[in-house]
Write a protein that holds these residues in place. Structure first.
Motif, mmCIF file in Angstrom:
data_model
loop_
_atom_site.group_PDB
_atom_site.id
_atom_site.type_symbol
_atom_site.label_atom_id
_atom_site.label_comp_id
_atom_site.label_asym_id
_atom_site.label_seq_id
_atom_site.Cartn_x
_atom_site.Cartn_y
_atom_site.Cartn_z
ATOM 1 N N ASN A 30 1.094 -1.143 -0.456
ATOM 2 C CA ASN A 30 0.151 -0.231 -0.019
ATOM 3 C C ASN A 30 0.987 1.416 -0.258
ATOM 4 O O ASN A 30 2.142 1.297 -0.455
ATOM 5 C CB ASN A 30 -1.325 0.352 1.185
ATOM 6 C CG ASN A 30 -2.023 -0.754 1.780
ATOM 7 O OD1 ASN A 30 -2.304 -1.207 0.272
ATOM 8 N ND2 ASN A 30 -2.348 -1.504 2.311
ATOM 9 N N TYR A 32 1.188 5.698 1.188
ATOM 10 C CA TYR A 32 0.576 5.905 2.839
ATOM 11 C C TYR A 32 1.352 7.601 3.004
ATOM 12 O O TYR A 32 2.453 7.493 2.266
ATOM 13 C CB TYR A 32 1.397 4.768 3.971
ATOM 14 C CG TYR A 32 1.121 3.683 4.617
ATOM 15 C CD1 TYR A 32 -0.081 4.140 4.995
ATOM 16 C CD2 TYR A 32 1.814 2.778 3.415
ATOM 17 C CE1 TYR A 32 -0.849 2.329 5.193
ATOM 18 C CE2 TYR A 32 1.136 1.480 3.860
ATOM 19 C CZ TYR A 32 -0.099 1.181 5.279
ATOM 20 O OH TYR A 32 -0.520 0.173 4.869
ATOM 21 N N TYR A 104 6.665 2.232 -0.263
ATOM 22 C CA TYR A 104 5.370 2.339 0.106
ATOM 23 C C TYR A 104 4.756 3.969 0.900
ATOM 24 O O TYR A 104 3.952 4.247 1.230
ATOM 25 C CB TYR A 104 5.033 1.611 1.309
ATOM 26 C CG TYR A 104 5.927 1.496 2.709
ATOM 27 C CD1 TYR A 104 6.358 1.923 3.043
ATOM 28 C CD2 TYR A 104 7.457 0.520 2.729
ATOM 29 C CE1 TYR A 104 7.295 2.462 3.944
ATOM 30 C CE2 TYR A 104 8.189 0.542 3.139
ATOM 31 C CZ TYR A 104 8.261 1.268 4.214
ATOM 32 O OH TYR A 104 9.582 1.296 5.150
#
Length: 309
Positions: A30, A32, A104
Protein backbone atom coordinates in the motif's frame (compact mmCIF):
# COMPACT_ATOMS: atom_id res chain seq x y z
CA UNK A 1 2.57 -0.68 19.82
CA UNK A 2 3.50 0.33 16.31
CA UNK A 3 6.06 -1.65 14.40
CA UNK A 4 9.40 0.17 14.76
CA UNK A 5 12.30 -0.34 12.37
CA UNK A 6 15.76 0.91 13.35
CA UNK A 7 17.39 2.19 10.18
CA UNK A 8 20.29 4.26 8.87
CA UNK A 9 20.65 6.28 5.69
CA UNK A 10 23.31 8.48 4.15
CA UNK A 11 23.58 12.14 5.10
CA UNK A 12 26.30 14.56 3.89
CA UNK A 13 29.45 12.63 4.79
CA UNK A 14 28.10 10.34 7.48
CA UNK A 15 25.09 8.18 8.29
CA UNK A 16 21.92 9.27 10.08
CA UNK A 17 20.28 6.94 12.58
CA UNK A 18 16.49 6.86 12.76
CA UNK A 19 13.46 4.96 13.96
CA UNK A 20 10.78 4.27 11.39
CA UNK A 21 7.34 3.93 12.97
CA UNK A 22 4.86 1.93 10.87
CA UNK A 23 1.07 2.01 11.35
CA UNK A 24 -0.98 -0.95 12.57
CA UNK A 25 -1.73 -3.43 9.81
CA UNK A 26 1.11 -2.02 7.73
CA UNK A 27 1.29 -3.47 4.22
CA UNK A 28 4.27 -2.49 2.08
CA UNK A 29 2.13 -2.99 -1.02
CA UNK A 30 0.00 0.00 0.00
CA UNK A 31 0.97 3.67 -0.04
CA UNK A 32 0.89 5.87 3.04
CA UNK A 33 1.30 9.51 4.00
CA UNK A 34 4.55 10.05 5.88
CA UNK A 35 5.80 12.48 8.51
CA UNK A 36 9.32 13.50 9.57
CA UNK A 37 9.57 14.05 13.34
CA UNK A 38 12.41 16.27 14.60
CA UNK A 39 13.66 16.18 18.17
CA UNK A 40 14.44 19.10 20.49
CA UNK A 41 17.86 20.63 21.04
CA UNK A 42 19.96 18.30 23.20
CA UNK A 43 17.45 15.49 22.74
CA UNK A 44 17.32 12.27 20.71
CA UNK A 45 14.88 10.22 18.65
CA UNK A 46 13.96 7.96 21.58
CA UNK A 47 12.47 10.86 23.50
CA UNK A 48 9.41 12.98 22.70
CA UNK A 49 9.81 13.20 18.90
CA UNK A 50 9.73 9.42 18.53
CA UNK A 51 8.29 7.69 21.58
CA UNK A 52 5.43 10.20 22.00
CA UNK A 53 4.56 12.03 18.78
CA UNK A 54 6.03 9.50 16.37
CA UNK A 55 4.34 6.60 18.09
CA UNK A 56 0.92 8.24 18.25
CA UNK A 57 1.02 9.51 14.67
CA UNK A 58 1.90 6.01 13.49
CA UNK A 59 -1.06 4.64 15.43
CA UNK A 60 -3.20 7.13 13.49
CA UNK A 61 -2.07 5.68 10.16
CA UNK A 62 1.05 7.60 9.19
CA UNK A 63 4.55 6.33 8.45
CA UNK A 64 6.78 8.38 10.77
CA UNK A 65 10.54 8.85 10.67
CA UNK A 66 12.12 10.08 13.92
CA UNK A 67 15.84 10.70 13.42
CA UNK A 68 18.88 11.71 15.45
CA UNK A 69 20.44 15.01 14.44
CA UNK A 70 23.86 14.93 12.84
CA UNK A 71 26.69 14.99 15.42
CA UNK A 72 24.22 13.83 18.06
CA UNK A 73 22.59 10.63 19.34
CA UNK A 74 23.39 7.56 17.27
CA UNK A 75 23.93 9.56 14.07
CA UNK A 76 27.41 10.16 12.67
CA UNK A 77 29.41 13.34 12.25
CA UNK A 78 32.41 14.81 14.03
CA UNK A 79 33.06 16.65 16.24
CA UNK A 80 30.22 15.60 18.51
CA UNK A 81 27.49 17.84 19.93
CA UNK A 82 27.44 20.44 17.15
CA UNK A 83 24.14 22.34 17.11
CA UNK A 84 24.25 24.14 13.76
CA UNK A 85 20.84 25.29 12.50
CA UNK A 86 21.74 25.00 8.83
CA UNK A 87 22.81 21.37 9.29
CA UNK A 88 19.79 20.62 11.47
CA UNK A 89 17.53 21.88 8.66
CA UNK A 90 19.59 19.88 6.16
CA UNK A 91 18.96 16.80 8.33
CA UNK A 92 15.23 17.20 7.73
CA UNK A 93 15.83 17.32 3.98
CA UNK A 94 17.83 14.08 4.11
CA UNK A 95 15.08 12.48 6.19
CA UNK A 96 12.60 13.41 3.47
CA UNK A 97 14.99 12.01 0.84
CA UNK A 98 14.88 8.70 2.68
CA UNK A 99 11.11 8.67 3.06
CA UNK A 100 10.35 9.45 -0.59
CA UNK A 101 12.69 6.63 -1.65
CA UNK A 102 10.40 4.11 0.07
CA UNK A 103 7.93 2.48 -2.34
CA UNK A 104 5.11 2.58 0.19
CA UNK A 105 5.39 6.34 0.90
CA UNK A 106 3.27 8.73 -1.16
CA UNK A 107 5.76 11.47 -2.04
CA UNK A 108 2.92 13.96 -2.54
CA UNK A 109 1.83 13.50 1.09
CA UNK A 110 4.87 14.21 3.26
CA UNK A 111 4.41 16.16 6.47
CA UNK A 112 6.76 17.37 9.16
CA UNK A 113 6.49 17.84 12.90
CA UNK A 114 9.03 18.99 15.46
CA UNK A 115 9.20 19.63 19.19
CA UNK A 116 10.92 22.60 20.88
CA UNK A 117 13.97 23.53 18.78
CA UNK A 118 12.85 20.81 16.38
CA UNK A 119 9.59 22.68 15.84
CA UNK A 120 11.36 25.80 14.64
CA UNK A 121 13.79 23.74 12.54
CA UNK A 122 10.73 22.17 10.93
CA UNK A 123 9.36 25.61 10.09
CA UNK A 124 12.69 26.66 8.60
CA UNK A 125 12.89 23.49 6.51
CA UNK A 126 9.35 23.94 5.18
CA UNK A 127 10.08 27.52 4.11
CA UNK A 128 12.45 26.27 1.40
CA UNK A 129 11.60 22.57 1.00
CA UNK A 130 8.13 22.40 -0.47
CA UNK A 131 8.13 18.63 -0.51
CA UNK A 132 6.73 19.26 2.97
CA UNK A 133 3.00 19.37 2.32
CA UNK A 134 1.92 20.37 5.83
CA UNK A 135 3.73 21.00 9.11
CA UNK A 136 3.22 21.21 12.85
CA UNK A 137 5.41 22.98 15.39
CA UNK A 138 4.92 21.73 18.95
CA UNK A 139 6.11 24.26 21.53
CA UNK A 140 8.65 25.39 18.91
CA UNK A 141 11.65 27.52 19.93
CA UNK A 142 13.65 29.72 17.56
CA UNK A 143 17.17 28.67 18.57
CA UNK A 144 18.76 31.74 17.00
CA UNK A 145 16.69 34.09 19.15
CA UNK A 146 17.35 31.99 22.23
CA UNK A 147 21.09 32.10 21.58
CA UNK A 148 21.04 35.88 21.14
CA UNK A 149 19.03 36.31 24.30
CA UNK A 150 18.89 33.89 27.22
CA UNK A 151 21.69 31.54 26.21
CA UNK A 152 24.13 34.47 25.92
CA UNK A 153 22.75 36.34 28.95
CA UNK A 154 21.52 38.99 26.49
CA UNK A 155 25.14 39.81 25.58
CA UNK A 156 25.51 38.11 22.18
CA UNK A 157 28.61 39.99 21.03
CA UNK A 158 30.48 39.08 24.19
CA UNK A 159 29.36 35.48 23.75
CA UNK A 160 30.59 35.47 20.16
CA UNK A 161 34.00 36.69 21.31
CA UNK A 162 34.21 33.87 23.85
CA UNK A 163 33.21 31.32 21.21
CA UNK A 164 35.83 32.70 18.82
CA UNK A 165 38.54 32.42 21.45
CA UNK A 166 37.51 28.87 22.29
CA UNK A 167 37.46 27.78 18.64
CA UNK A 168 40.93 29.22 18.11
CA UNK A 169 42.17 27.41 21.22
CA UNK A 170 40.67 24.13 19.98
CA UNK A 171 42.23 24.63 16.54
CA UNK A 172 45.57 24.79 18.35
CA UNK A 173 44.94 21.54 20.22
CA UNK A 174 42.92 22.48 23.29
CA UNK A 175 40.21 20.00 24.31
CA UNK A 176 36.68 20.58 23.08
CA UNK A 177 34.51 22.54 25.50
CA UNK A 178 31.15 20.78 25.72
CA UNK A 179 28.57 22.69 27.73
CA UNK A 180 25.58 21.11 29.44
CA UNK A 181 22.49 23.23 28.89
CA UNK A 182 20.95 22.04 32.17
CA UNK A 183 21.89 21.40 35.81
CA UNK A 184 22.35 17.81 36.92
CA UNK A 185 19.09 17.72 38.85
CA UNK A 186 16.15 19.91 39.81
CA UNK A 187 17.52 20.11 43.34
CA UNK A 188 20.92 21.24 42.03
CA UNK A 189 19.23 23.85 39.86
CA UNK A 190 17.24 25.27 42.75
CA UNK A 191 20.35 25.25 44.93
CA UNK A 192 22.09 27.31 42.24
CA UNK A 193 19.25 29.85 42.39
CA UNK A 194 17.47 28.83 39.20
CA UNK A 195 13.75 29.50 39.26
CA UNK A 196 12.56 29.56 35.64
CA UNK A 197 9.84 27.03 34.82
CA UNK A 198 11.44 25.94 31.53
CA UNK A 199 14.88 25.30 33.02
CA UNK A 200 13.57 23.35 36.00
CA UNK A 201 11.00 21.36 34.03
CA UNK A 202 13.57 20.58 31.32
CA UNK A 203 15.85 19.23 34.02
CA UNK A 204 13.01 17.13 35.43
CA UNK A 205 12.40 15.66 31.97
CA UNK A 206 15.96 15.08 30.79
CA UNK A 207 17.72 14.28 34.06
CA UNK A 208 15.23 11.88 35.66
CA UNK A 209 13.69 8.52 34.72
CA UNK A 210 10.71 10.45 33.35
CA UNK A 211 12.44 11.17 30.03
CA UNK A 212 16.12 10.34 30.45
CA UNK A 213 17.75 8.45 27.58
CA UNK A 214 21.43 7.62 27.03
CA UNK A 215 21.62 9.81 23.92
CA UNK A 216 19.60 12.73 25.29
CA UNK A 217 22.79 14.54 26.22
CA UNK A 218 21.45 18.13 26.57
CA UNK A 219 24.94 19.18 25.47
CA UNK A 220 26.38 21.61 22.96
CA UNK A 221 29.84 22.38 21.62
CA UNK A 222 30.49 25.99 22.66
CA UNK A 223 32.97 26.78 19.89
CA UNK A 224 30.42 25.90 17.19
CA UNK A 225 27.41 27.65 18.73
CA UNK A 226 28.27 30.87 16.90
CA UNK A 227 26.55 29.39 13.83
CA UNK A 228 23.18 30.01 15.49
CA UNK A 229 23.73 33.61 16.54
CA UNK A 230 22.66 35.26 13.27
CA UNK A 231 20.01 32.68 12.38
CA UNK A 232 16.26 33.23 12.32
CA UNK A 233 14.11 30.10 12.04
CA UNK A 234 11.27 32.16 10.58
CA UNK A 235 13.20 34.13 7.95
CA UNK A 236 11.08 34.68 4.81
CA UNK A 237 8.03 33.00 6.36
CA UNK A 238 5.97 35.99 5.21
CA UNK A 239 6.52 35.10 1.57
CA UNK A 240 7.73 31.49 1.32
CA UNK A 241 5.93 29.57 4.07
CA UNK A 242 2.70 28.79 2.24
CA UNK A 243 1.93 25.23 3.36
CA UNK A 244 -0.78 24.46 5.92
CA UNK A 245 0.62 25.20 9.38
CA UNK A 246 -0.41 24.14 12.89
CA UNK A 247 1.29 25.72 15.90
CA UNK A 248 0.85 24.10 19.33
CA UNK A 249 1.94 25.91 22.49
CA UNK A 250 1.21 25.86 26.21
CA UNK A 251 0.03 29.01 27.95
CA UNK A 252 2.66 28.94 30.72
CA UNK A 253 5.53 30.99 29.25
CA UNK A 254 9.11 30.28 30.26
CA UNK A 255 12.60 31.49 29.46
CA UNK A 256 12.99 29.35 26.33
CA UNK A 257 10.31 31.42 24.63
CA UNK A 258 8.04 28.92 22.88
CA UNK A 259 4.92 30.93 23.69
CA UNK A 260 6.16 34.10 22.00
CA UNK A 261 7.81 32.19 19.14
CA UNK A 262 4.59 30.30 18.49
CA UNK A 263 2.57 33.48 18.12
CA UNK A 264 5.33 35.06 16.03
CA UNK A 265 5.50 32.33 13.39
CA UNK A 266 1.71 32.07 13.33
CA UNK A 267 1.58 35.76 12.53
CA UNK A 268 4.43 35.78 10.03
CA UNK A 269 3.49 32.69 8.02
CA UNK A 270 2.04 33.27 4.55
CA UNK A 271 0.05 30.04 4.91
CA UNK A 272 -3.61 30.50 4.04
CA UNK A 273 -4.50 27.47 6.13
CA UNK A 274 -2.90 28.14 9.50
CA UNK A 275 -4.04 27.62 13.05
CA UNK A 276 -2.66 27.96 16.55
CA UNK A 277 -3.69 25.85 19.50
CA UNK A 278 -2.94 27.02 23.04
CA UNK A 279 -3.06 24.23 25.63
CA UNK A 280 -4.44 26.16 28.59
CA UNK A 281 -2.88 25.40 31.94
CA UNK A 282 0.10 23.52 30.49
CA UNK A 283 3.76 24.32 30.03
CA UNK A 284 6.45 23.76 27.42
CA UNK A 285 7.66 20.48 28.95
CA UNK A 286 4.20 19.24 29.77
CA UNK A 287 3.75 18.99 26.00
CA UNK A 288 6.73 16.64 25.76
CA UNK A 289 5.08 13.66 27.42
CA UNK A 290 2.34 14.43 29.95
CA UNK A 291 -0.67 12.36 28.83
CA UNK A 292 -3.35 15.04 29.23
CA UNK A 293 -1.69 17.92 27.33
CA UNK A 294 -0.30 15.54 24.70
CA UNK A 295 -3.83 14.22 24.19
CA UNK A 296 -5.06 17.79 23.74
CA UNK A 297 -2.31 18.42 21.20
CA UNK A 298 -2.92 15.18 19.31
CA UNK A 299 -6.62 15.98 19.10
CA UNK A 300 -5.52 18.90 16.92
CA UNK A 301 -2.52 17.34 15.17
CA UNK A 302 -4.07 14.13 13.86
CA UNK A 303 -7.10 15.79 12.20
CA UNK A 304 -4.79 18.49 10.82
CA UNK A 305 -2.51 15.98 9.10
CA UNK A 306 -5.42 13.82 7.95
CA UNK A 307 -6.94 16.90 6.32
CA UNK A 308 -3.78 18.10 4.60
CA UNK A 309 -1.80 14.93 3.78
Amino acid sequence: MSNIQHITYRNLGWNSSADLYLPPGFDEKNTYPAIVSTHPIGSCKEQTSGSVYGQQLAQAGFVVLAFDASFQGASGGEPRFIEDPSIRVSDIRFAIDYLVSLPYVDESRVGAIGVCGGGAYTVSAAITDHRITALTSVTGVNFGRLMREGFSQFAPVEALKAMAQQRTAEAKGAPRHVINYLPESVAAGKQAGLTDIDVLEATDYYKSPRGQQPNGATSGLLSFNSAAMAWDAFAHAESLLTQPLLVVIGDKPGAFGAYRDGWEVFGRAASKAKQIFVAEGWSHYDLYDRPEPVALAMAQIIPFFKAHL
